[in-house]
Design a protein around this motif. Structure first.
Motif, PDB file in Angstrom:
ATOM      1  N   THR A  74       0.799  -1.231   0.000  1.00 13.48           N
ATOM      2  CA  THR A  74       0.000   0.000   0.000  1.00 13.48           C
ATOM      3  C   THR A  74       0.831   1.280   0.000  1.00 13.48           C
ATOM      4  O   THR A  74       1.905   1.341   0.600  1.00 13.48           O
ATOM      5  CB  THR A  74      -0.963   0.016   1.225  1.00 13.48           C
ATOM      6  N   ASP A  75       0.277   2.268  -0.684  1.00 16.08           N
ATOM      7  CA  ASP A  75       0.808   3.627  -0.638  1.00 16.08           C
ATOM      8  C   ASP A  75       0.494   4.208   0.755  1.00 16.08           C
ATOM      9  O   ASP A  75      -0.321   3.642   1.495  1.00 16.08           O
ATOM     10  CB  ASP A  75       0.103   4.443  -1.736  1.00 16.08           C
ATOM     11  N   GLN A  76       1.132   5.312   1.113  1.00 16.44           N
ATOM     12  CA  GLN A  76       0.830   5.955   2.391  1.00 16.44           C
ATOM     13  C   GLN A  76      -0.170   7.106   2.225  1.00 16.44           C
ATOM     14  O   GLN A  76      -1.243   7.076   2.792  1.00 16.44           O
ATOM     15  CB  GLN A  76       2.123   6.443   3.062  1.00 16.44           C
ATOM     16  N   ASN A  77       0.181   8.109   1.411  1.00 18.80           N
ATOM     17  CA  ASN A  77      -0.667   9.302   1.308  1.00 18.80           C
ATOM     18  C   ASN A  77      -1.788   9.085   0.295  1.00 18.80           C
ATOM     19  O   ASN A  77      -1.546   9.103  -0.913  1.00 18.80           O
ATOM     20  CB  ASN A  77       0.184  10.515   0.903  1.00 18.80           C
ATOM     21  N   MET A  78      -2.994   8.892   0.802  1.00 15.25           N
ATOM     22  CA  MET A  78      -4.152   8.657  -0.065  1.00 15.25           C
ATOM     23  C   MET A  78      -5.368   9.326   0.556  1.00 15.25           C
ATOM     24  O   MET A  78      -5.434   9.495   1.774  1.00 15.25           O
ATOM     25  CB  MET A  78      -4.429   7.151  -0.194  1.00 15.25           C
ATOM     26  N   PRO A  79      -6.359   9.690  -0.274  1.00 20.98           N
ATOM     27  CA  PRO A  79      -7.587  10.248   0.285  1.00 20.98           C
ATOM     28  C   PRO A  79      -8.380   9.176   1.031  1.00 20.98           C
ATOM     29  O   PRO A  79      -8.153   7.982   0.828  1.00 20.98           O
ATOM     30  CB  PRO A  79      -8.357  10.734  -0.950  1.00 20.98           C
ATOM     31  N   ARG A  80      -9.276   9.617   1.861  1.00 21.51           N
ATOM     32  CA  ARG A  80     -10.218   8.771   2.635  1.00 21.51           C
ATOM     33  C   ARG A  80      -9.522   7.942   3.717  1.00 21.51           C
ATOM     34  O   ARG A  80      -9.870   8.044   4.871  1.00 21.51           O
ATOM     35  CB  ARG A  80     -11.059   7.875   1.727  1.00 21.51           C
ATOM     36  N   MET A  81      -8.544   7.113   3.354  1.00 24.99           N
ATOM     37  CA  MET A  81      -7.798   6.366   4.380  1.00 24.99           C
ATOM     38  C   MET A  81      -6.361   6.167   3.896  1.00 24.99           C
ATOM     39  O   MET A  81      -6.150   5.714   2.770  1.00 24.99           O
ATOM     40  CB  MET A  81      -8.441   4.993   4.643  1.00 24.99           C
ATOM     41  N   ASP A  82      -5.384   6.527   4.722  1.00 24.37           N
ATOM     42  CA  ASP A  82      -3.993   6.402   4.290  1.00 24.37           C
ATOM     43  C   ASP A  82      -3.454   4.992   4.589  1.00 24.37           C
ATOM     44  O   ASP A  82      -4.159   4.143   5.150  1.00 24.37           O
ATOM     45  CB  ASP A  82      -3.111   7.505   4.900  1.00 24.37           C
ATOM     46  N   GLY A  83      -2.219   4.752   4.195  1.00 26.34           N
ATOM     47  CA  GLY A  83      -1.646   3.408   4.319  1.00 26.34           C
ATOM     48  C   GLY A  83      -1.476   2.963   5.766  1.00 26.34           C
ATOM     49  O   GLY A  83      -1.694   1.787   6.089  1.00 26.34           O
ATOM     50  N   ILE A  84      -1.093   3.893   6.637  1.00 24.25           N
ATOM     51  CA  ILE A  84      -0.916   3.531   8.045  1.00 24.25           C
ATOM     52  C   ILE A  84      -2.279   3.239   8.686  1.00 24.25           C
ATOM     53  O   ILE A  84      -2.420   2.290   9.462  1.00 24.25           O
ATOM     54  CB  ILE A  84      -0.145   4.644   8.792  1.00 24.25           C
ATOM     55  N   GLY A  85      -3.280   4.029   8.323  1.00 26.62           N
ATOM     56  CA  GLY A  85      -4.637   3.775   8.819  1.00 26.62           C
ATOM     57  C   GLY A  85      -5.140   2.419   8.360  1.00 26.62           C
ATOM     58  O   GLY A  85      -5.751   1.666   9.141  1.00 26.62           O
ATOM     59  N   LEU A  86      -4.878   2.085   7.103  1.00 25.59           N
ATOM     60  CA  LEU A  86      -5.282   0.780   6.569  1.00 25.59           C
ATOM     61  C   LEU A  86      -4.567  -0.348   7.313  1.00 25.59           C
ATOM     62  O   LEU A  86      -5.175  -1.356   7.686  1.00 25.59           O
ATOM     63  CB  LEU A  86      -4.964   0.710   5.063  1.00 25.59           C
ATOM     64  N   THR A  87      -3.263  -0.155   7.546  1.00 27.55           N
ATOM     65  CA  THR A  87      -2.478  -1.175   8.254  1.00 27.55           C
ATOM     66  C   THR A  87      -3.054  -1.438   9.644  1.00 27.55           C
ATOM     67  O   THR A  87      -3.221  -2.587  10.058  1.00 27.55           O
ATOM     68  CB  THR A  87      -1.004  -0.716   8.374  1.00 27.55           C
ATOM     69  N   LYS A  88      -3.393  -0.356  10.353  1.00 27.94           N
ATOM     70  CA  LYS A  88      -3.965  -0.506  11.703  1.00 27.94           C
ATOM     71  C   LYS A  88      -5.267  -1.300  11.649  1.00 27.94           C
ATOM     72  O   LYS A  88      -5.487  -2.208  12.456  1.00 27.94           O
ATOM     73  CB  LYS A  88      -4.235   0.878  12.316  1.00 27.94           C
ATOM     74  N   LYS A  89      -6.130  -0.957  10.685  1.00 27.42           N
ATOM     75  CA  LYS A  89      -7.432  -1.639  10.596  1.00 27.42           C
ATOM     76  C   LYS A  89      -7.235  -3.117  10.240  1.00 27.42           C
ATOM     77  O   LYS A  89      -7.915  -3.984  10.792  1.00 27.42           O
ATOM     78  CB  LYS A  89      -8.313  -0.961   9.536  1.00 27.42           C
ATOM     79  N   LEU A  90      -6.316  -3.382   9.320  1.00 30.59           N
ATOM     80  CA  LEU A  90      -6.084  -4.787   8.920  1.00 30.59           C
ATOM     81  C   LEU A  90      -5.527  -5.600  10.091  1.00 30.59           C
ATOM     82  O   LEU A  90      -5.906  -6.755  10.293  1.00 30.59           O
ATOM     83  CB  LEU A  90      -5.124  -4.855   7.724  1.00 30.59           C
ATOM     84  N   ARG A  91      -4.648  -4.991  10.850  1.00 32.90           N
ATOM     85  CA  ARG A  91      -4.039  -5.714  11.982  1.00 32.90           C
ATOM     86  C   ARG A  91      -5.059  -6.029  13.091  1.00 32.90           C
ATOM     87  O   ARG A  91      -4.858  -6.943  13.878  1.00 32.90           O
ATOM     88  CB  ARG A  91      -2.873  -4.912  12.560  1.00 32.90           C
ATOM     89  N   GLU A  92      -6.139  -5.250  13.107  1.00 30.78           N
ATOM     90  CA  GLU A  92      -7.201  -5.528  14.090  1.00 30.78           C
ATOM     91  C   GLU A  92      -8.100  -6.680  13.639  1.00 30.78           C
ATOM     92  O   GLU A  92      -8.954  -7.139  14.392  1.00 30.78           O
ATOM     93  CB  GLU A  92      -8.063  -4.268  14.290  1.00 30.78           C
ATOM     94  N   THR A  93      -7.905  -7.102  12.380  1.00 31.74           N
ATOM     95  CA  THR A  93      -8.741  -8.168  11.819  1.00 31.74           C
ATOM     96  C   THR A  93      -7.989  -9.492  11.914  1.00 31.74           C
ATOM     97  O   THR A  93      -6.851  -9.575  11.433  1.00 31.74           O
ATOM     98  CB  THR A  93      -9.040  -7.860  10.328  1.00 31.74           C
ATOM     99  N   PRO A  94      -8.587 -10.516  12.518  1.00 35.71           N
ATOM    100  CA  PRO A  94      -7.864 -11.778  12.712  1.00 35.71           C
ATOM    101  C   PRO A  94      -7.235 -12.339  11.432  1.00 35.71           C
ATOM    102  O   PRO A  94      -6.097 -12.799  11.460  1.00 35.71           O
ATOM    103  CB  PRO A  94      -8.948 -12.713  13.264  1.00 35.71           C
ATOM    104  N   LYS A  95      -7.967 -12.291  10.310  1.00 35.47           N
ATOM    105  CA  LYS A  95      -7.412 -12.938   9.101  1.00 35.47           C
ATOM    106  C   LYS A  95      -6.201 -12.187   8.520  1.00 35.47           C
ATOM    107  O   LYS A  95      -5.461 -12.740   7.709  1.00 35.47           O
ATOM    108  CB  LYS A  95      -8.492 -13.148   8.036  1.00 35.47           C
ATOM    109  N   PHE A  96      -6.012 -10.930   8.909  1.00 31.48           N
ATOM    110  CA  PHE A  96      -4.846 -10.186   8.411  1.00 31.48           C
ATOM    111  C   PHE A  96      -3.796  -9.931   9.494  1.00 31.48           C
ATOM    112  O   PHE A  96      -2.878  -9.148   9.298  1.00 31.48           O
ATOM    113  CB  PHE A  96      -5.291  -8.852   7.802  1.00 31.48           C
ATOM    114  N   LYS A  97      -3.975 -10.597  10.627  1.00 29.70           N
ATOM    115  CA  LYS A  97      -3.062 -10.363  11.752  1.00 29.70           C
ATOM    116  C   LYS A  97      -1.610 -10.667  11.377  1.00 29.70           C
ATOM    117  O   LYS A  97      -0.684  -9.970  11.787  1.00 29.70           O
ATOM    118  CB  LYS A  97      -3.497 -11.229  12.932  1.00 29.70           C
ATOM    119  N   ASN A  98      -1.423 -11.724  10.578  1.00 32.35           N
ATOM    120  CA  ASN A  98      -0.058 -12.131  10.224  1.00 32.35           C
ATOM    121  C   ASN A  98       0.266 -11.943   8.744  1.00 32.35           C
ATOM    122  O   ASN A  98       1.286 -12.441   8.268  1.00 32.35           O
ATOM    123  CB  ASN A  98       0.152 -13.599  10.619  1.00 32.35           C
ATOM    124  N   THR A  99      -0.615 -11.278   8.024  1.00 33.14           N
ATOM    125  CA  THR A  99      -0.372 -11.062   6.584  1.00 33.14           C
ATOM    126  C   THR A  99       0.693  -9.971   6.406  1.00 33.14           C
ATOM    127  O   THR A  99       0.593  -8.915   7.037  1.00 33.14           O
ATOM    128  CB  THR A  99      -1.685 -10.607   5.894  1.00 33.14           C
TER     129      THR A  99
END
Lengths: 120, 164
Positions: free
Chosen positions: A51-76
């Motif tokens: 993922t890119d970092q600077n993006m509208p609506r949700m940035d890369g770090i925000g996406l990473t945080k949300k994915l890490r809170e999801t069990p199926k992406f915990k170790n992806t």
């Protein structure tokens, strides 16, 4: 075949990333920003997120945080590919749970090599 | 009729009105030029990508034929098949792969231009507010970028890789 979710708000970057990864034998799904990626990730499984970092609506770090809170992406593996190169941003990415930080522009061979190292 | 003295700065402003008008005009022109530069970069990038994909697609049948000829042992002397020019074909593909790094210029330049454009618009708005607005609360001022420009690169060499 490994499946990769490639996220960037720049159409030309999405095309370059897709071209490189498809040529290397990966299945690639595009997303135009973090929100689009989050919606696609909710509906499918991916072996790696790039993922890119600077993006509208949700940035890369925000996406990473949300994915890490999801069990199926915990170790992806999640790689952030961005123009940002400051230590402060890298640390924020690391704290969010990113696997690595790649500064643009990417070298195709190097990108494939790094993905090969971290993909499961 | 009493004419306004444009050589003197209005109350609360450090600039005479004529200088503020001129400065704001320069900033707006520069901002418009940046918008045009953005469109030029985008158009050039689209054209480059189209040619890039075209060249790649044109080479793919040669690659397949080359592999087939090599498998059949059919690379005859004098025939211009891919199998008879494997090195040239590989070089062409290597050049295309090498172009991918440089072709990312559009994304980086676009971010740089957008950031600078926002800074210029913010300056122009602020001059307008400070010099011309009767009521500061009513003036709409575009906020300056909160962070430094995210693009610090000044060349298209491949960037660093750091695994955590």
């Amino acid at each position: 075949m490994h499946s990769i979710l490639a996220v960037d708000d720049s159409a030309s970057m999405r095309q370059m990333v897709s071209f490189t990864l498809k040529n290397a034998g990966f299945n690639v799904v595009d997303a135009v920003d973090g929100q689009d990626a989050w919606e696609k990730a909710s509906k499918a499984d991916f072996d790696l997120v790039l993922t890119d970092q600077n993006m509208p609506r949700m940035d890369g770090i925000g996406l990473t945080k949300k994915l890490r809170e999801t069990p199926k992406f915990k170790n992806t593996p999640i790689l952030i590919l961005t123009t940002e190169s400051s230590d402060q941003m890298k640390q924020a990415g690391r704290a969010a749970g990113a696997t690595g930080w790649l500064v643009k522009p990417f070298d195709p061979a190097k990108l494939v090599e790094v993905i090969g190292k971290v993909i499961r | 009729m009493q004419l306004q003295d444009t050589s003197a700065p209005p109350p609360g402003s450090a600039l005479p009105i004529w200088a503020a008008v001129e400065l704001q005009d320069h900033l707006l022109v520069a901002g418009n030029d940046l918008d045009r530069l953005q469109r030029l970069l985008s158009d050039a990038s689209e054209a480059l990508l189209a040619h890039f994909y075209g060249a790649n697609q044109a080479l793919q049948p040669l690659l397949r034929d080359g592999a087939k000829d090599a498998g059949d042992g059919a690379a005859h002397a004098g025939s211009a098949t891919a199998a008879s020019h494997p090195q040239a074909l590989q070089q062409a593909l290597a050049h295309l792969a090498g172009a991918i790094t440089a072709m990312q210029f559009q994304d980086m330049a676009s971010q740089l231009v957008a950031h600078t454009g926002q800074r210029l618009r913010s300056c122009a708005d602020r001059i307008a507010r400070d010099t011309f607005a009767d009521d500061e609360d009513e003036a709409v001022v575009e906020a300056p970028p909160l962070r430094p420009n995210p693009v610090t690169q000044d060349e298209m060499d491949a960037g660093s890789v750091e695994l955590f």
